[in-house]
Design an enzyme around this catalytic site. Sequence first.
Site, PDB file in Angstrom:
ATOM      1  N   ARG A 135     -10.897  -1.774   9.960  1.00 22.23           N
ATOM      2  CA  ARG A 135     -10.250  -0.574  10.490  1.00 22.23           C
ATOM      3  C   ARG A 135     -10.763  -0.303  11.898  1.00 22.23           C
ATOM      4  NH1 ARG A 135     -10.299   3.179   5.039  1.00 22.23           N
ATOM      5  NH2 ARG A 135     -12.122   1.956   4.476  1.00 22.23           N
ATOM      6  N   VAL A 136     -10.034   0.536  12.608  1.00 22.94           N
ATOM      7  CA  VAL A 136     -10.296   0.644  14.044  1.00 22.94           C
ATOM      8  C   VAL A 136     -11.680   1.226  14.347  1.00 22.94           C
ATOM      9  CG1 VAL A 136      -9.167   2.914  14.400  1.00 22.94           C
ATOM     10  CG2 VAL A 136      -9.196   1.220  16.240  1.00 22.94           C
ATOM     11  N   TYR A 163       0.837  -1.205   0.000  1.00 21.68           N
ATOM     12  CA  TYR A 163       0.000   0.000   0.000  1.00 21.68           C
ATOM     13  C   TYR A 163       0.871   1.254   0.000  1.00 21.68           C
ATOM     14  CZ  TYR A 163      -3.780   3.151   1.599  1.00 21.68           C
ATOM     15  OH  TYR A 163      -4.715   4.164   1.730  1.00 21.68           O
ATOM     16  N   ASP A 164       1.809   1.310   0.945  1.00 24.32           N
ATOM     17  CA  ASP A 164       2.627   2.526   1.096  1.00 24.32           C
ATOM     18  C   ASP A 164       3.423   2.821  -0.173  1.00 24.32           C
ATOM     19  OD1 ASP A 164       1.763   1.815   3.610  1.00 24.32           O
ATOM     20  OD2 ASP A 164       3.660   2.151   4.619  1.00 24.32           O
ATOM     21  N   TYR A 177      -4.976  -3.591  19.424  1.00 23.31           N
ATOM     22  CA  TYR A 177      -3.773  -4.301  18.979  1.00 23.31           C
ATOM     23  C   TYR A 177      -2.567  -3.643  19.658  1.00 23.31           C
ATOM     24  CZ  TYR A 177      -7.010  -5.712  15.229  1.00 23.31           C
ATOM     25  OH  TYR A 177      -8.086  -6.173  14.512  1.00 23.31           O
ATOM     26  N   ASN A 223      -6.498   9.201   8.452  1.00 20.48           N
ATOM     27  CA  ASN A 223      -7.628   8.324   8.854  1.00 20.48           C
ATOM     28  C   ASN A 223      -8.977   9.031   8.820  1.00 20.48           C
ATOM     29  OD1 ASN A 223      -5.064   7.369  10.123  1.00 20.48           O
ATOM     30  ND2 ASN A 223      -6.386   5.647  10.671  1.00 20.48           N
ATOM     31  N   PHE A 227     -14.241  -1.073  16.485  1.00 22.08           N
ATOM     32  CA  PHE A 227     -14.670  -0.689  17.840  1.00 22.08           C
ATOM     33  C   PHE A 227     -16.184  -0.441  17.888  1.00 22.08           C
ATOM     34  CE2 PHE A 227     -10.357   1.254  19.472  1.00 22.08           C
ATOM     35  CZ  PHE A 227      -9.803  -0.024  19.461  1.00 22.08           C
TER      36      PHE A 227
HETATM   37  P1  NAD Z   1     -12.643   1.542   0.142  1.00 24.68           P
HETATM   38  O1  NAD Z   1     -11.986   0.221   0.173  1.00 24.68           O
HETATM   39  O2  NAD Z   1     -13.943   1.708   0.829  1.00 24.68           O
HETATM   40  O3  NAD Z   1     -12.838   2.047  -1.353  1.00 24.68           O
HETATM   41  C1  NAD Z   1     -11.940   1.740  -2.382  1.00 24.68           C
HETATM   42  C2  NAD Z   1     -12.737   1.354  -3.614  1.00 24.68           C
HETATM   43  O4  NAD Z   1     -11.833   1.089  -4.692  1.00 24.68           O
HETATM   44  C3  NAD Z   1     -13.569   0.088  -3.407  1.00 24.68           C
HETATM   45  O5  NAD Z   1     -14.896   0.287  -3.815  1.00 24.68           O
HETATM   46  C4  NAD Z   1     -12.869  -0.951  -4.287  1.00 24.68           C
HETATM   47  O6  NAD Z   1     -13.731  -1.956  -4.751  1.00 24.68           O
HETATM   48  C5  NAD Z   1     -12.300  -0.072  -5.394  1.00 24.68           C
HETATM   49  N1  NAD Z   1     -11.188  -0.686  -6.110  1.00 24.68           N
HETATM   50  C6  NAD Z   1     -10.065  -1.235  -5.582  1.00 24.68           C
HETATM   51  N2  NAD Z   1      -9.273  -1.693  -6.566  1.00 24.68           N
HETATM   52  C7  NAD Z   1      -9.908  -1.425  -7.737  1.00 24.68           C
HETATM   53  C8  NAD Z   1      -9.582  -1.648  -9.110  1.00 24.68           C
HETATM   54  N3  NAD Z   1      -8.445  -2.251  -9.474  1.00 24.68           N
HETATM   55  N4  NAD Z   1     -10.466  -1.248 -10.060  1.00 24.68           N
HETATM   56  C9  NAD Z   1     -11.625  -0.629  -9.701  1.00 24.68           C
HETATM   57  N5  NAD Z   1     -11.973  -0.386  -8.423  1.00 24.68           N
HETATM   58  C10 NAD Z   1     -11.114  -0.779  -7.447  1.00 24.68           C
HETATM   59  O7  NAD Z   1     -11.567   2.584   0.725  1.00 24.68           O
HETATM   60  P2  NAD Z   1     -11.769   4.117   1.099  1.00 24.68           P
HETATM   61  O8  NAD Z   1     -11.549   4.270   2.545  1.00 24.68           O
HETATM   62  O9  NAD Z   1     -12.994   4.648   0.483  1.00 24.68           O
HETATM   63  O10 NAD Z   1     -10.501   4.738   0.352  1.00 24.68           O
HETATM   64  C11 NAD Z   1     -10.638   5.378  -0.907  1.00 24.68           C
HETATM   65  C12 NAD Z   1      -9.323   5.988  -1.340  1.00 24.68           C
HETATM   66  O11 NAD Z   1      -8.865   6.923  -0.371  1.00 24.68           O
HETATM   67  C13 NAD Z   1      -8.201   4.956  -1.505  1.00 24.68           C
HETATM   68  O12 NAD Z   1      -7.418   5.294  -2.620  1.00 24.68           O
HETATM   69  C14 NAD Z   1      -7.412   5.101  -0.234  1.00 24.68           C
HETATM   70  O13 NAD Z   1      -6.061   4.748  -0.408  1.00 24.68           O
HETATM   71  C15 NAD Z   1      -7.571   6.580   0.083  1.00 24.68           C
HETATM   72  N6  NAD Z   1      -7.425   6.821   1.517  1.00 24.68           N
HETATM   73  C16 NAD Z   1      -8.445   6.575   2.388  1.00 24.68           C
HETATM   74  C17 NAD Z   1      -8.251   6.771   3.739  1.00 24.68           C
HETATM   75  C18 NAD Z   1      -9.340   6.533   4.751  1.00 24.68           C
HETATM   76  O14 NAD Z   1      -9.098   6.721   5.945  1.00 24.68           O
HETATM   77  N7  NAD Z   1     -10.542   6.155   4.363  1.00 24.68           N
HETATM   78  C19 NAD Z   1      -7.008   7.223   4.220  1.00 24.68           C
HETATM   79  C20 NAD Z   1      -5.996   7.436   3.305  1.00 24.68           C
HETATM   80  C21 NAD Z   1      -6.212   7.249   1.958  1.00 24.68           C
HETATM   81  N1  UDP Z   2      -6.433  -1.140  15.787  1.00 25.85           N
HETATM   82  C1  UDP Z   2      -6.803  -1.678  17.010  1.00 25.85           C
HETATM   83  N2  UDP Z   2      -7.857  -2.526  17.038  1.00 25.85           N
HETATM   84  C2  UDP Z   2      -8.586  -2.851  15.940  1.00 25.85           C
HETATM   85  C3  UDP Z   2      -8.210  -2.292  14.697  1.00 25.85           C
HETATM   86  C4  UDP Z   2      -7.110  -1.439  14.661  1.00 25.85           C
HETATM   87  O1  UDP Z   2      -6.180  -1.405  18.034  1.00 25.85           O
HETATM   88  O2  UDP Z   2      -9.551  -3.622  16.065  1.00 25.85           O
HETATM   89  C5  UDP Z   2      -5.310  -0.172  15.765  1.00 25.85           C
HETATM   90  C6  UDP Z   2      -4.247  -0.448  14.697  1.00 25.85           C
HETATM   91  O3  UDP Z   2      -3.284  -1.361  15.208  1.00 25.85           O
HETATM   92  C7  UDP Z   2      -3.686   0.940  14.459  1.00 25.85           C
HETATM   93  C8  UDP Z   2      -4.896   1.869  14.661  1.00 25.85           C
HETATM   94  O4  UDP Z   2      -5.840   1.103  15.411  1.00 25.85           O
HETATM   95  O5  UDP Z   2      -2.723   1.254  15.435  1.00 25.85           O
HETATM   96  C9  UDP Z   2      -5.542   2.325  13.353  1.00 25.85           C
HETATM   97  O6  UDP Z   2      -5.756   1.181  12.559  1.00 25.85           O
HETATM   98  P1  UDP Z   2      -6.576   1.206  11.205  1.00 25.85           P
HETATM   99  O7  UDP Z   2      -6.565  -0.198  10.687  1.00 25.85           O
HETATM  100  O8  UDP Z   2      -7.880   1.856  11.389  1.00 25.85           O
HETATM  101  O9  UDP Z   2      -5.769   2.138  10.206  1.00 25.85           O
HETATM  102  P2  UDP Z   2      -4.239   2.528   9.982  1.00 25.85           P
HETATM  103  O10 UDP Z   2      -4.141   3.910  10.478  1.00 25.85           O
HETATM  104  O11 UDP Z   2      -3.349   1.598  10.741  1.00 25.85           O
HETATM  105  O12 UDP Z   2      -4.078   2.390   8.521  1.00 25.85           O
END
Ligand code: NAD
Ligand code: UDP
Length: 329
Positions: free
Chosen positions: A187-188, A146-147, A205, A175, A192
Amino acid sequence: MKLLITGSAGFVGSHLAERFLSEGHQVIGVDNYLSGQRRNTELLRAYPNFTFVEADVSLGLPEVEGQLDWVLHFASPASPPHYQEHPIATLMVGAQGTQNSLELAKQHNAGFLLASTSEVYGDPLVHPQPESYWGHVNPNGVRSCYDEAKRYAEAITMAYHRQHGVNTRIIRIFNTYGPRMRADDGRVVTNFVHQALRGEALTIYGDGSQTRSFQFVSDLVEGIVRLMNAPKSSDVHNPVNLGNPDEFTMLDFAKQVRDTINPSLEIVHGPAAHDDPRQRKPDISRADALLGWAPRVKLTEGLAQTIAAFRQDQEVAQTPRAEADWATT
Ligand code: NAD
Ligand code: UDP
């Protein structure tokens, strides 16, 4: 405007699509349901100006007739359990998916916006994290799919801007939470809240001293719209952090969720996650200066809306007729 949003069936993508649809713009959603929900597509279909294409954007994007104004690239699993279950697809959508989206933007002379992430900072040694920080990332650990995909996505976005003059934007999302997160996304916030609503112990965790800062989804959407509307300047193409700087340890966050829903529940500790960042908090001074943006929704308020939505999700999931709505593939 006519916009194409990849990842429209996901959590953030569906909120973003709805914002543009409700303002009367045309939105083409593209998603392959790797981590999204069909019910988000159904919800967006209520708008006559929405069309949807089921496709894997890593393989290619659909042809678009007429002028396209923006390509917003949000496709990618974002939850650590999801991307760790699909590491190759995650790398591909960050790499090929981003390039395919950039090509479409270039072809239409459209704007392009990349959803990048605070994960580009890895386990940060600088706190809070400004955009100028280059990060501290394990290039081959369990989070690297991912990163590193997002770091590459940022690099190719800047390359298309520099070499082809594409009008690009990059946001680094911290987040984010709110209604429409998948109940099983791991996700957390989802874990929760769903655990507490089911009357189960909340699972931390590790020791719970790691920190995160939680942004409500409506604040993120507002920041995105402002960045798209920002006057063109050389600075507008560089990454912008969008997140809420209110920082919590996971132990304090668990207590807050527990006390809001059911103060009698237990909080239990399990093994720490691999390469789990110890601390995370955005420096949002650039978003403030460039966009006049700051998050408005306090955690108590956003959590209340999220809890209400997740409660409804649990009720819907318990009715046998709703099973199809929950199908993800
Ligand atoms: P999500 O998993 O709910 O949504 C991602 C969507 O992308 C899903 O509907 C999935 O089916 C679709 N997808 C994945 N691979 C695909 C592909 N190859 N072709 C077509 N569709 C594809 O995640 P989200 O939380 O809505 O995140 C959306 C975007 O925002 C991502 O790019 C993510 O990296 C970024 N982002 C989100 C957060 C957050 O906290 N929600 C934080 C940082 C970055
Ligand atoms: N986490 C936790 N319990 C859970 C899920 C996540 O303690 O049931 C912690 C996780 O280890 C991280 C933080 O909550 O330290 C945020 O995790 P999340 O998966 O939401 O997103 P991240 O910021 O790590 O991508």
